[in-house]
Write a protein that holds these residues in place. Sequence first.
Motif, PDB file in Angstrom:
ATOM      1  N   THR A  20     -10.850 -73.302   1.204  1.00 28.52           N
ATOM      2  CA  THR A  20     -11.868 -74.341   1.296  1.00 28.52           C
ATOM      3  C   THR A  20     -13.227 -73.705   1.417  1.00 28.52           C
ATOM      4  O   THR A  20     -13.363 -72.544   1.802  1.00 28.52           O
ATOM      5  CB  THR A  20     -11.622 -75.253   2.516  1.00 28.52           C
ATOM      6  N   LEU A  21     -14.253 -74.478   1.110  1.00 28.91           N
ATOM      7  CA  LEU A  21     -15.613 -73.963   1.092  1.00 28.91           C
ATOM      8  C   LEU A  21     -16.113 -73.604   2.478  1.00 28.91           C
ATOM      9  O   LEU A  21     -16.803 -72.621   2.664  1.00 28.91           O
ATOM     10  CB  LEU A  21     -16.546 -74.989   0.426  1.00 28.91           C
ATOM     11  N   GLY A  22     -15.810 -74.397   3.489  1.00 24.87           N
ATOM     12  CA  GLY A  22     -16.228 -74.092   4.847  1.00 24.87           C
ATOM     13  C   GLY A  22     -17.734 -74.162   4.999  1.00 24.87           C
ATOM     14  O   GLY A  22     -18.386 -75.044   4.468  1.00 24.87           O
ATOM     15  N   THR A  23     -18.316 -73.182   5.709  1.00 22.23           N
ATOM     16  CA  THR A  23     -19.738 -73.201   6.012  1.00 22.23           C
ATOM     17  C   THR A  23     -20.458 -72.049   5.347  1.00 22.23           C
ATOM     18  O   THR A  23     -21.284 -71.393   5.963  1.00 22.23           O
ATOM     19  CB  THR A  23     -19.941 -73.146   7.539  1.00 22.23           C
ATOM     20  N   LEU A  24     -20.178 -71.779   4.100  1.00 19.19           N
ATOM     21  CA  LEU A  24     -20.812 -70.683   3.393  1.00 19.19           C
ATOM     22  C   LEU A  24     -22.218 -71.045   2.969  1.00 19.19           C
ATOM     23  O   LEU A  24     -22.509 -72.194   2.653  1.00 19.19           O
ATOM     24  CB  LEU A  24     -20.001 -70.321   2.137  1.00 19.19           C
ATOM     25  N   GLU A  25     -23.079 -70.075   2.933  1.00 19.52           N
ATOM     26  CA  GLU A  25     -24.419 -70.252   2.402  1.00 19.52           C
ATOM     27  C   GLU A  25     -24.343 -70.256   0.885  1.00 19.52           C
ATOM     28  O   GLU A  25     -23.451 -69.645   0.303  1.00 19.52           O
ATOM     29  CB  GLU A  25     -25.324 -69.101   2.865  1.00 19.52           C
ATOM     30  N   ALA A  26     -25.286 -70.910   0.230  1.00 17.56           N
ATOM     31  CA  ALA A  26     -25.277 -70.998  -1.233  1.00 17.56           C
ATOM     32  C   ALA A  26     -25.333 -69.617  -1.883  1.00 17.56           C
ATOM     33  O   ALA A  26     -24.732 -69.387  -2.916  1.00 17.56           O
ATOM     34  CB  ALA A  26     -26.451 -71.844  -1.715  1.00 17.56           C
ATOM     35  N   ASP A  28     -23.950 -66.952  -0.885  1.00 13.52           N
ATOM     36  CA  ASP A  28     -22.710 -66.230  -0.653  1.00 13.52           C
ATOM     37  C   ASP A  28     -21.658 -66.494  -1.714  1.00 13.52           C
ATOM     38  O   ASP A  28     -20.592 -65.899  -1.693  1.00 13.52           O
ATOM     39  CB  ASP A  28     -22.112 -66.607   0.710  1.00 13.52           C
ATOM     40  N   VAL A  29     -21.922 -67.433  -2.614  1.00 15.12           N
ATOM     41  CA  VAL A  29     -20.928 -67.858  -3.587  1.00 15.12           C
ATOM     42  C   VAL A  29     -21.498 -67.773  -5.001  1.00 15.12           C
ATOM     43  O   VAL A  29     -22.626 -68.162  -5.238  1.00 15.12           O
ATOM     44  CB  VAL A  29     -20.476 -69.314  -3.303  1.00 15.12           C
ATOM     45  N   LYS A  30     -20.689 -67.246  -5.911  1.00 18.16           N
ATOM     46  CA  LYS A  30     -21.047 -67.217  -7.327  1.00 18.16           C
ATOM     47  C   LYS A  30     -20.039 -68.039  -8.106  1.00 18.16           C
ATOM     48  O   LYS A  30     -18.902 -68.214  -7.674  1.00 18.16           O
ATOM     49  CB  LYS A  30     -21.061 -65.789  -7.867  1.00 18.16           C
ATOM     50  N   THR A  31     -20.464 -68.522  -9.263  1.00 13.29           N
ATOM     51  CA  THR A  31     -19.587 -69.297 -10.135  1.00 13.29           C
ATOM     52  C   THR A  31     -19.492 -68.609 -11.480  1.00 13.29           C
ATOM     53  O   THR A  31     -20.499 -68.173 -12.040  1.00 13.29           O
ATOM     54  CB  THR A  31     -20.139 -70.722 -10.326  1.00 13.29           C
ATOM     55  N   VAL A  32     -18.279 -68.509 -12.002  1.00 17.32           N
ATOM     56  CA  VAL A  32     -18.057 -67.907 -13.315  1.00 17.32           C
ATOM     57  C   VAL A  32     -17.093 -68.810 -14.087  1.00 17.32           C
ATOM     58  O   VAL A  32     -16.191 -69.401 -13.510  1.00 17.32           O
ATOM     59  CB  VAL A  32     -17.507 -66.466 -13.194  1.00 17.32           C
ATOM     60  N   THR A  33     -17.330 -68.932 -15.391  1.00 14.14           N
ATOM     61  CA  THR A  33     -16.444 -69.700 -16.258  1.00 14.14           C
ATOM     62  C   THR A  33     -15.869 -68.771 -17.314  1.00 14.14           C
ATOM     63  O   THR A  33     -16.608 -68.003 -17.940  1.00 14.14           O
ATOM     64  CB  THR A  33     -17.187 -70.869 -16.931  1.00 14.14           C
ATOM     65  N   TYR A  34     -14.562 -68.833 -17.485  1.00 13.19           N
ATOM     66  CA  TYR A  34     -13.861 -68.007 -18.462  1.00 13.19           C
ATOM     67  C   TYR A  34     -13.214 -68.880 -19.531  1.00 13.19           C
ATOM     68  O   TYR A  34     -12.722 -69.968 -19.233  1.00 13.19           O
ATOM     69  CB  TYR A  34     -12.731 -67.204 -17.803  1.00 13.19           C
ATOM     70  N   TRP A  60     -13.138 -72.006  -4.772  1.00 10.25           N
ATOM     71  CA  TRP A  60     -12.752 -73.175  -5.560  1.00 10.25           C
ATOM     72  C   TRP A  60     -12.402 -72.703  -6.960  1.00 10.25           C
ATOM     73  O   TRP A  60     -12.996 -71.749  -7.461  1.00 10.25           O
ATOM     74  CB  TRP A  60     -13.930 -74.150  -5.596  1.00 10.25           C
ATOM     75  N   ALA A  61     -11.459 -73.356  -7.597  1.00  8.34           N
ATOM     76  CA  ALA A  61     -11.092 -73.024  -8.980  1.00  8.34           C
ATOM     77  C   ALA A  61     -10.655 -74.296  -9.693  1.00  8.34           C
ATOM     78  O   ALA A  61     -10.027 -75.167  -9.097  1.00  8.34           O
ATOM     79  CB  ALA A  61      -9.968 -71.998  -9.009  1.00  8.34           C
ATOM     80  N   ARG A  73     -15.370 -70.496  -8.328  1.00  8.88           N
ATOM     81  CA  ARG A  73     -16.422 -70.205  -7.349  1.00  8.88           C
ATOM     82  C   ARG A  73     -15.818 -69.186  -6.394  1.00  8.88           C
ATOM     83  O   ARG A  73     -14.733 -69.408  -5.848  1.00  8.88           O
ATOM     84  CB  ARG A  73     -16.845 -71.460  -6.603  1.00  8.88           C
ATOM     85  N   TYR A  74     -16.510 -68.072  -6.197  1.00  8.95           N
ATOM     86  CA  TYR A  74     -15.947 -66.994  -5.388  1.00  8.95           C
ATOM     87  C   TYR A  74     -17.012 -66.304  -4.558  1.00  8.95           C
ATOM     88  O   TYR A  74     -18.206 -66.436  -4.818  1.00  8.95           O
ATOM     89  CB  TYR A  74     -15.235 -65.974  -6.284  1.00  8.95           C
ATOM     90  N   GLN A  75     -16.566 -65.577  -3.542  1.00 10.99           N
ATOM     91  CA  GLN A  75     -17.439 -64.795  -2.670  1.00 10.99           C
ATOM     92  C   GLN A  75     -17.459 -63.362  -3.193  1.00 10.99           C
ATOM     93  O   GLN A  75     -16.468 -62.643  -3.054  1.00 10.99           O
ATOM     94  CB  GLN A  75     -16.919 -64.805  -1.243  1.00 10.99           C
ATOM     95  N   PRO A  76     -18.581 -62.930  -3.777  1.00 12.25           N
ATOM     96  CA  PRO A  76     -18.626 -61.575  -4.330  1.00 12.25           C
ATOM     97  C   PRO A  76     -18.475 -60.476  -3.268  1.00 12.25           C
ATOM     98  O   PRO A  76     -18.071 -59.365  -3.595  1.00 12.25           O
ATOM     99  CB  PRO A  76     -19.988 -61.495  -5.021  1.00 12.25           C
ATOM    100  N   ALA A  77     -18.742 -60.802  -2.020  1.00 10.26           N
ATOM    101  CA  ALA A  77     -18.553 -59.813  -0.954  1.00 10.26           C
ATOM    102  C   ALA A  77     -17.078 -59.578  -0.664  1.00 10.26           C
ATOM    103  O   ALA A  77     -16.700 -58.549  -0.114  1.00 10.26           O
ATOM    104  CB  ALA A  77     -19.272 -60.273   0.314  1.00 10.26           C
TER     105      ALA A  77
END
Length: 101
Positions: A20-26, A28-34, A60-61, A73-77
């Motif tokens: 789940t997304l939780g309390t992440l900062e904007a 902190d998350v990247k979006t990629v489409t394949y 999220w996927a 949507r993923y956390q690159p860290a």
Amino acid sequence: MLRRRFIQFMTVAGAGGLATLGTLEAGDVKTVTYKIKGFTCITCAVGLETLLRQQKGVVWAKASYPDATATIRYQPATVSEGKLKAYIAEMGFTAEQTHQD
């Protein structure tokens, strides 16, 4: 053979443990489409989506069989884009990036 392996992963993974997304900062998350090659039915898309959501760092996927795409949507860290593509390949599909935010 790849389809059999994919089905085995689906059976073992089940549908639990979705991220789940939780309390992440904007930032902190990247979006990629394949563009995904190898989908033969809607079950492939739903299964890949479910398994991606269970991966550490995936927030999220969404996978679409008719469009042959997967948006993640993923956390690159936590997880790299290379690891996401490698995981998709491990499931028996080919991922080609079409868009990234």
